[in-house]
Scaffold this active site. Sequence first.
Site, mmCIF file in Angstrom:
data_model
loop_
_atom_site.group_PDB
_atom_site.id
_atom_site.type_symbol
_atom_site.label_atom_id
_atom_site.label_comp_id
_atom_site.label_asym_id
_atom_site.label_seq_id
_atom_site.Cartn_x
_atom_site.Cartn_y
_atom_site.Cartn_z
ATOM 1 N N GLU A 261 -53.180 -13.952 5.334
ATOM 2 C CA GLU A 261 -53.573 -13.132 3.463
ATOM 3 C C GLU A 261 -54.359 -12.597 2.986
ATOM 4 O O GLU A 261 -55.364 -12.557 3.272
ATOM 5 C CB GLU A 261 -53.061 -14.920 3.311
ATOM 6 C CG GLU A 261 -54.097 -15.817 3.017
ATOM 7 C CD GLU A 261 -53.851 -17.482 2.307
ATOM 8 O OE1 GLU A 261 -53.454 -17.338 1.628
ATOM 9 O OE2 GLU A 261 -55.195 -18.127 3.035
ATOM 10 N N LYS B 219 -57.260 -11.298 0.723
ATOM 11 C CA LYS B 219 -58.580 -11.696 -0.179
ATOM 12 C C LYS B 219 -58.765 -11.221 -1.526
ATOM 13 O O LYS B 219 -58.764 -10.253 -2.225
ATOM 14 C CB LYS B 219 -59.860 -11.130 0.967
ATOM 15 C CG LYS B 219 -60.697 -11.832 -0.402
ATOM 16 C CD LYS B 219 -62.602 -11.941 1.425
ATOM 17 C CE LYS B 219 -63.209 -12.841 1.368
ATOM 18 N NZ LYS B 219 -63.557 -12.383 0.185
ATOM 19 N N ASP C 5 -60.083 -11.693 -5.299
ATOM 20 C CA ASP C 5 -61.060 -11.392 -6.007
ATOM 21 C C ASP C 5 -60.978 -12.203 -6.957
ATOM 22 O O ASP C 5 -60.751 -11.429 -7.775
ATOM 23 C CB ASP C 5 -61.533 -9.794 -5.837
ATOM 24 C CG ASP C 5 -62.878 -8.751 -6.259
ATOM 25 O OD1 ASP C 5 -63.420 -10.183 -5.785
ATOM 26 O OD2 ASP C 5 -63.556 -8.051 -5.851
ATOM 27 N N TYR D 263 -55.559 -21.727 -1.025
ATOM 28 C CA TYR D 263 -55.244 -20.935 0.398
ATOM 29 C C TYR D 263 -55.643 -21.581 1.630
ATOM 30 O O TYR D 263 -56.173 -21.865 2.632
ATOM 31 C CB TYR D 263 -56.232 -19.615 0.953
ATOM 32 C CG TYR D 263 -58.237 -20.236 0.274
ATOM 33 C CD1 TYR D 263 -58.726 -20.658 0.695
ATOM 34 C CD2 TYR D 263 -58.219 -18.600 -0.701
ATOM 35 C CE1 TYR D 263 -60.252 -21.151 0.048
ATOM 36 C CE2 TYR D 263 -59.601 -19.068 -1.258
ATOM 37 C CZ TYR D 263 -60.760 -19.921 -0.800
ATOM 38 O OH TYR D 263 -61.415 -20.307 -1.764
ATOM 39 N N LYS E 33 -62.171 -6.408 5.507
ATOM 40 C CA LYS E 33 -61.968 -5.853 4.180
ATOM 41 C C LYS E 33 -61.540 -4.611 3.771
ATOM 42 O O LYS E 33 -61.504 -3.909 4.967
ATOM 43 C CB LYS E 33 -63.442 -5.647 3.981
ATOM 44 C CG LYS E 33 -64.799 -6.754 3.293
ATOM 45 C CD LYS E 33 -64.538 -8.228 2.938
ATOM 46 C CE LYS E 33 -64.983 -7.747 1.255
ATOM 47 N NZ LYS E 33 -66.642 -8.061 1.316
ATOM 48 N N CYS F 263 -62.596 25.840 -26.184
ATOM 49 C CA CYS F 263 -62.223 25.612 -25.248
ATOM 50 C C CYS F 263 -62.602 26.635 -24.330
ATOM 51 O O CYS F 263 -62.439 27.772 -23.798
ATOM 52 C CB CYS F 263 -60.567 26.096 -24.887
ATOM 53 S SG CYS F 263 -59.639 26.238 -24.304
ATOM 54 N N CYS G 101 -59.601 29.578 -22.563
ATOM 55 C CA CYS G 101 -59.659 30.471 -24.179
ATOM 56 C C CYS G 101 -60.770 30.763 -24.253
ATOM 57 O O CYS G 101 -60.100 31.670 -25.756
ATOM 58 C CB CYS G 101 -58.327 30.471 -24.028
ATOM 59 S SG CYS G 101 -57.948 28.391 -25.280
ATOM 60 N N CYS H 182 -57.526 21.493 -27.786
ATOM 61 C CA CYS H 182 -58.265 23.174 -27.464
ATOM 62 C C CYS H 182 -56.979 23.817 -28.651
ATOM 63 O O CYS H 182 -54.855 23.422 -28.066
ATOM 64 C CB CYS H 182 -57.403 23.700 -26.039
ATOM 65 S SG CYS H 182 -56.894 25.714 -26.278
ATOM 66 N N CYS I 18 -53.518 29.831 -24.502
ATOM 67 C CA CYS I 18 -54.607 29.132 -23.927
ATOM 68 C C CYS I 18 -53.883 28.672 -21.730
ATOM 69 O O CYS I 18 -52.754 28.113 -22.103
ATOM 70 C CB CYS I 18 -55.136 28.518 -24.380
ATOM 71 S SG CYS I 18 -56.127 27.058 -22.760
HETATM 72 S S1 IVH Z 1 -61.028 -18.936 3.198
HETATM 73 C C1 IVH Z 1 -63.448 -21.565 5.886
HETATM 74 N N1 IVH Z 1 -58.926 -17.543 1.958
HETATM 75 O O1 IVH Z 1 -63.552 -15.260 0.047
HETATM 76 C C2 IVH Z 1 -62.493 -20.840 5.254
HETATM 77 N N2 IVH Z 1 -61.276 -17.191 0.935
HETATM 78 O O2 IVH Z 1 -65.712 -14.674 1.516
HETATM 79 C C3 IVH Z 1 -63.337 -19.601 3.835
HETATM 80 N N3 IVH Z 1 -61.117 -16.013 -0.205
HETATM 81 O O3 IVH Z 1 -65.711 -18.306 -1.189
HETATM 82 C C4 IVH Z 1 -62.528 -18.890 2.572
HETATM 83 N N4 IVH Z 1 -59.449 -14.804 -1.042
HETATM 84 O O4 IVH Z 1 -63.503 -17.338 -2.597
HETATM 85 C C5 IVH Z 1 -60.342 -17.650 1.969
HETATM 86 N N5 IVH Z 1 -57.327 -16.008 1.134
HETATM 87 C C6 IVH Z 1 -58.388 -17.133 1.396
HETATM 88 C C7 IVH Z 1 -59.423 -16.100 0.273
HETATM 89 C C8 IVH Z 1 -61.071 -16.312 0.470
HETATM 90 C C9 IVH Z 1 -60.356 -14.891 -0.780
HETATM 91 C C10 IVH Z 1 -63.373 -15.392 -0.566
HETATM 92 C C11 IVH Z 1 -62.694 -17.378 -1.096
HETATM 93 C C12 IVH Z 1 -65.169 -17.412 0.158
HETATM 94 C C13 IVH Z 1 -64.753 -16.227 0.816
HETATM 95 C C14 IVH Z 1 -65.510 -15.985 1.477
#
Ligand code: IVH
Length: 677
Positions: free
Chosen positions: A119, A121, A123, A231, A321, A415, A418, A433, A439
Amino acid sequence: MAEVEVPSDAERRARELREMLHHHAWRYYALDNPEIPDAEYDRLFRELQELEQAHPALRTPDSPTQRVGAPPLDRFETGQHAVPMLSLENAFDAAEMREFDRRVRERLGTDAAVAYCAEPKLDGLAVSLLYEDGVFTRGLTRGDGATGEDVTVNLRTVDNLPLRLRGEGWPARIEVRGEVYMPRSGFERINAGYRERGEKTFANPRNAAAGSLRQLDSSITARRPLVLCCYGLARLAEDLGLPDTQAATLDWLAGWGLPVSPERAVVTGLEAMQAYHERLSERRAELDYEIDGTVFKVDAVAAQEQLGFVARAPRWAIAWKFPAEEQVTVLREIGFHVGRTGAVTPVARLEPVTVAGATVSNATLHNEDEMRRKDIHVGDTVVVRRAGDVIPEVVRVLPERRSPNASVPQMPTECPICGSAVVREAGEAAHRCTGGLYCPAQRKEALLHFASRTALDIDGLGEKIVDQLVERDLVERVDQLFRLGKDDLVALDRLGDKSADNLLAALEAAKQTTLPRFIYALGIREVGSATARALAQHFGRMRELMAADEARLAQVPDIGPIVAHEIATFFDQAHNREVIEGLIAAGLTWEEGEPAAVQPQPLAGRTYVLTGSLERMTRDEAKERLQALGAKVSGSVSGKTAAVIAGADPGSKVDKAHALDVPVLGEDDLADLLERN
Ligand code: IVH
């Protein structure tokens, strides 16, 4: 304390209302599929609020009314996580992922491909949510992993966080793990508000989410667009009968009404992991939330238990990442880009740096205000961002790294392409401009406009031909269109013998035009076809128009000071006059007429203020007649006011006039003034 008696029907109704509101909130936020209109939801909500107000004992912690926030705190309490909140190991490329997968298989003692639950990650910031007997009772931030800050009241304001779990059969105590984030759209919206009010903005959605959730005043959190995505589940020793895979756990959470990622999927083997990651990376820019990679978790819970942990991260999970979208570099100088509409955009020339996999040496600074707001200096160390297909931009400077000889950049007055004057109109963010037709940067746009149906209507002069004419330097100015020969045209791609003849004939035919068309074709900003007609009618002759100053132009019906200014600026440019002479020399002709009689302007330069009610004419009429004589009519009195004209029941404007020694005239004086002039 005496028990407060609550009538049993009120108690029953409150329970009913809570049930209904939970249900509809779930339909709305989790399923995106509401059953009732918003107004109906609001009505039910108000009914519950009123009941709770009458009988405070009915106010339960899981009541939907508790989302609106509670009194501010002095500081956050802290709480212990039942199971530590860990972090994730990172991988930055396919080789590191292969190594991870190899280690997993080695430890599990298998050669077979492993199934992973994948899934995005997200932010945002991690939270742990405790549900006791199905009711949300406590929410903690991650903190140091063992102890977190208690942000329960703030979390209650997060719209898609269920205050109570749906269905039944959940364990008596569960700790759900998830991420709270701010969608991009919400982030843009609140930042736009701050910018408008001249307040400090958030650097990115993550900071905005963290700043909002860690608010001591939960009514502020309630106004921030925060979203929860779950998650995982902390597995408590007492829990029995939980699903045996991560994917099934997520489905289970979803069944209880907890929001989980719609992107979740099970992928088996390295190739499938890579495909998922690439697909997500491609879609990254489309998503309304920021993600910084893919999280892969070994799907089978038994295998997770077998793999265990190292230090602060599980051995069964990894974050792959994306390449970072932000990098730090030095801004060496500022260049200026002139667009097709003449907008002059400041561009940062950077020490080249790799951002999200590409070398970036230029980044947009948008406009002067943005440059000032970010306090950009030449020589600054800056953060550049490149996301998806979006043009790289300078997000912020690092002022602590500013050298003493860093300098404040200035917008150009000429400009860079021109040499025409660059202006910034009041109320506009962009500098422009004024070169227009002349131009080169604006040439394609100018040519297309020139040839358009409402302008000279040159059949066959479309985008493909115009691009080639400009790129091959065959036409630098619109008048040169009429010097094109057949040899020039047949040399172009996509233009056969017959089409070339047709285009030449169209050019020849276009020479016989009308004054309104000709004026419109020049592409003066703010001058559409109606204004061009008004100008032609008023001035009759092109030379009259070219010689008119702003005051004269403002006398044309429906032309205000802004448009008058645009027109005067256009004709002030020697280049533009040369183009017009060139067109006349090329043989363009039109019929000319007599200029409209010019009204004398005896009251020019004088400003009057009208107040009270007049008997012989309306205030609007009086205003028009004064303006026809060249006077200005203003709504407020100042030292520069020529006179205040007061009818019956005048307001405070007369007092102000007396205070400033401004003459006050009556209705008879007004009649006199209009008659005499
Ligand atoms: S699992 C033991 N799943 O990433 C499992 N973390 O770098 C730990 N995060 O502190 C986390 N999306 O804030 C998991 N789909 C996802 C996530 C996720 C974002 C963040 C979370 C965690 C950090 C770890």
